[in-house]
Design an enzyme around this catalytic site. Structure first.
Site, mmCIF file in Angstrom:
data_model
loop_
_atom_site.group_PDB
_atom_site.id
_atom_site.type_symbol
_atom_site.label_atom_id
_atom_site.label_comp_id
_atom_site.label_asym_id
_atom_site.label_seq_id
_atom_site.Cartn_x
_atom_site.Cartn_y
_atom_site.Cartn_z
ATOM 1 N N ASP A 15 0.817 -1.216 0.000
ATOM 2 C CA ASP A 15 0.000 0.000 0.000
ATOM 3 C C ASP A 15 0.849 1.262 0.000
ATOM 4 O OD1 ASP A 15 -2.108 -1.711 0.005
ATOM 5 O OD2 ASP A 15 -2.903 -1.142 1.955
ATOM 6 N N ARG A 69 1.003 6.602 16.931
ATOM 7 C CA ARG A 69 0.804 7.574 15.852
ATOM 8 C C ARG A 69 1.416 8.943 16.130
ATOM 9 N NH1 ARG A 69 0.817 3.250 13.338
ATOM 10 N NH2 ARG A 69 -1.139 2.411 12.534
ATOM 11 N N ASP A 79 -6.772 6.336 12.322
ATOM 12 C CA ASP A 79 -5.378 6.748 12.172
ATOM 13 C C ASP A 79 -5.211 8.027 11.364
ATOM 14 O OD1 ASP A 79 -4.196 4.866 13.764
ATOM 15 O OD2 ASP A 79 -3.817 3.446 12.152
ATOM 16 N N SER A 103 -5.950 -7.467 8.248
ATOM 17 C CA SER A 103 -4.832 -6.522 8.237
ATOM 18 C C SER A 103 -4.244 -6.437 9.642
ATOM 19 C CB SER A 103 -5.297 -5.136 7.784
ATOM 20 O OG SER A 103 -6.209 -4.594 8.714
#
Length: 408
Positions: free
Chosen positions: A16, A98, A127, A181
């Site tokens: 990705d 993050r 996110d 995922s």
């Protein structure tokens, strides 16, 4: 937004973000700088460098950094001082990583003269909010590019076609739909999507990566001691270790005993419910140990107030407000409470559970003289309790008398 000239991309080296890298080059014609963070995800990061070079990124524009110590010291440990749990269960493993990634994106942008940063978060998740709120808090003028909200590559088929057209290497197992995922760092693994999307169906055993099944864990308990200074773990079994080393070691202990599994349907900040499978073996052990040492070192008033603040603090982290003034205000109060949270906790690890079985500290508030069932040698006069009860009962008596009068 005007087209960026140079973009710093949060780059994993996976399919990705490799597609995003090429898309930035073709869509905007801009120079791309890649940043890959070693957060303890357990993957070899050198392939990310090689893939970035293969896609034309200059060696000086490839940043691969080991940030494990900073991650645990400056983000995980402050969060654990608060015993933070989102919606009472989730240890915030993805959420807390993050702000660190965003911080480095913004710093690298300043170092390289980039005018934008980019991330690979989708438009459905949390996110995107976390990355962007952190970036804007640190640089209000930074441009943020979120390709998943801009491009028309709306399916796996289109993504693979774009990759093939642009000679982006595709791992063989990526040609079919992945079963789920995964996001991972030193604190946890998070698995979502595909086979996990029906919350009525149990997660397959192969989803779990860091923990053995509690049923298959050792049949003999294991004991360990975790020592704290001012709310932070500093040693295991008397051996002083760095923050990241401590969490790594606790992950080994917890994983071996099947500790830290969570099957959770959470409320995302963007409005939908999402089912995830989380594994936080070391964090679960650490939370139990921290609670254990607070039991004898933290005053009841401070502890109860801190517990009342925790849900708000956890929600701020989950929603992406790590760099907000309200999180920093709460952190100051939490850190004040930890001044005497120093000592050692003994834990029993067995079949999916971490249990405190002993705790001791030079800063302890526990007084055996006051709680003993034996002769307390005058430490506590039980007659004093009568007046204490009468004073606390006064308003209840007045209410009861008023209600009885009105009924009569």
């Amino acid at each position: 937004m005007s087209a960026p000239k140079k973009v710093v991309l949060a780059y994993s080296g996976g399919l990705d973000t490799s597609i995003i890298l090429k898309w930035l080059q073709t869509e905007y014609g801009c120079e791309v700088v890649t940043f890959t963070a070693d957060l303890g995800q357990g993957e070899e990061l050198d392939p990310a460098r090689k893939k970035a070079e293969l896609m034309g990124i200059k060696p000086e524009n490839i940043y691969i950094e080991d940030v494990r110590e900073e991650f645990v010291r400056d983000f995980v440990f402050p969060m654990f001082r608060a015993n933070a749990l989102y919606e009472g269960l989730y240890l915030l493993g993805t959420s807390i990583a993050r702000p660190l990634i965003s911080k480095r994106l913004v710093e690298i942008a300043a170092e390289t003269g980039a005018d934008a940063v980019a991330h690979g978060a989708t438009g459905k998740g949390n996110d995107q909010v976390r990355f962007e709120l952190a970036a804007y808090a640190l640089n209000p003028d930074i441009k943020v590019i979120a390709p998943w909200r801009e491009w028309d590559l709306s399916s796996r088929t289109k993504l693979l076609a774009f990759a093939e057209q642009n000679q982006i290497p595709i791992a063989k197992d990526k040609r079919g739909d992945a079963p789920f995922s995964v996001d991972a760092n030193l604190l946890h693994t998070s698995s979502e999507g595909k086979v996990l999307e029906d919350p009525a169906e149990a997660a397959p055993d192969y989803v779990y990566q860091r923990t053995v099944s509690p049923e298959d864990a050792p049949n003999t308990p294991e004991f360990l001691e975790v020592s704290f200074e001012k709310g932070d773990a500093v040693a295991i079994n008397g051996e002083a270790m760095s923050p990241a080393t401590i969490l790594t070691k606790l992950n080994e202990y917890g994983g071996k005993h099947g500790i830290g599994r969570l099957d959770f349907v959470e409320n995302r900040f963007v409005g939908m419910k999402s089912r995830g499978i989380y594994e936080t073996p070391g964090g679960t052990v650490l939370l139990e140990a921290h609670r254990g040492i607070e039991q004898i070192t933290l005053d009841s008033g401070a502890g109860h107030l801190k517990d009342s603040l925790m849900p708000r603090y956890a929600e701020l982290i989950y929603n992406g407000f790590w760099f907000s003034p309200e999180r920093e205000m709460l952190q100051a109060a939490i850190d004040k409470s930890q001044e005497h949270v120093t000592g050692t906790v003994r834990l029993k690890l067995y079949k999916g559970a971490a249990t405190t079985v002993g705790r001791w500290s030079d800063h302890s508030l526990y007084s055996e003289a006051h709680v003993t069932f034996e002769d307390d040698a005058g430490a506590y006069d039980q007659k004093d309790a009568a007046g204490f009860i009468q004073l606390n009962a006064l308003r209840l008596k007045l209410l009861a008398a008023r209600n009885r009068r009105l009924k009569g």
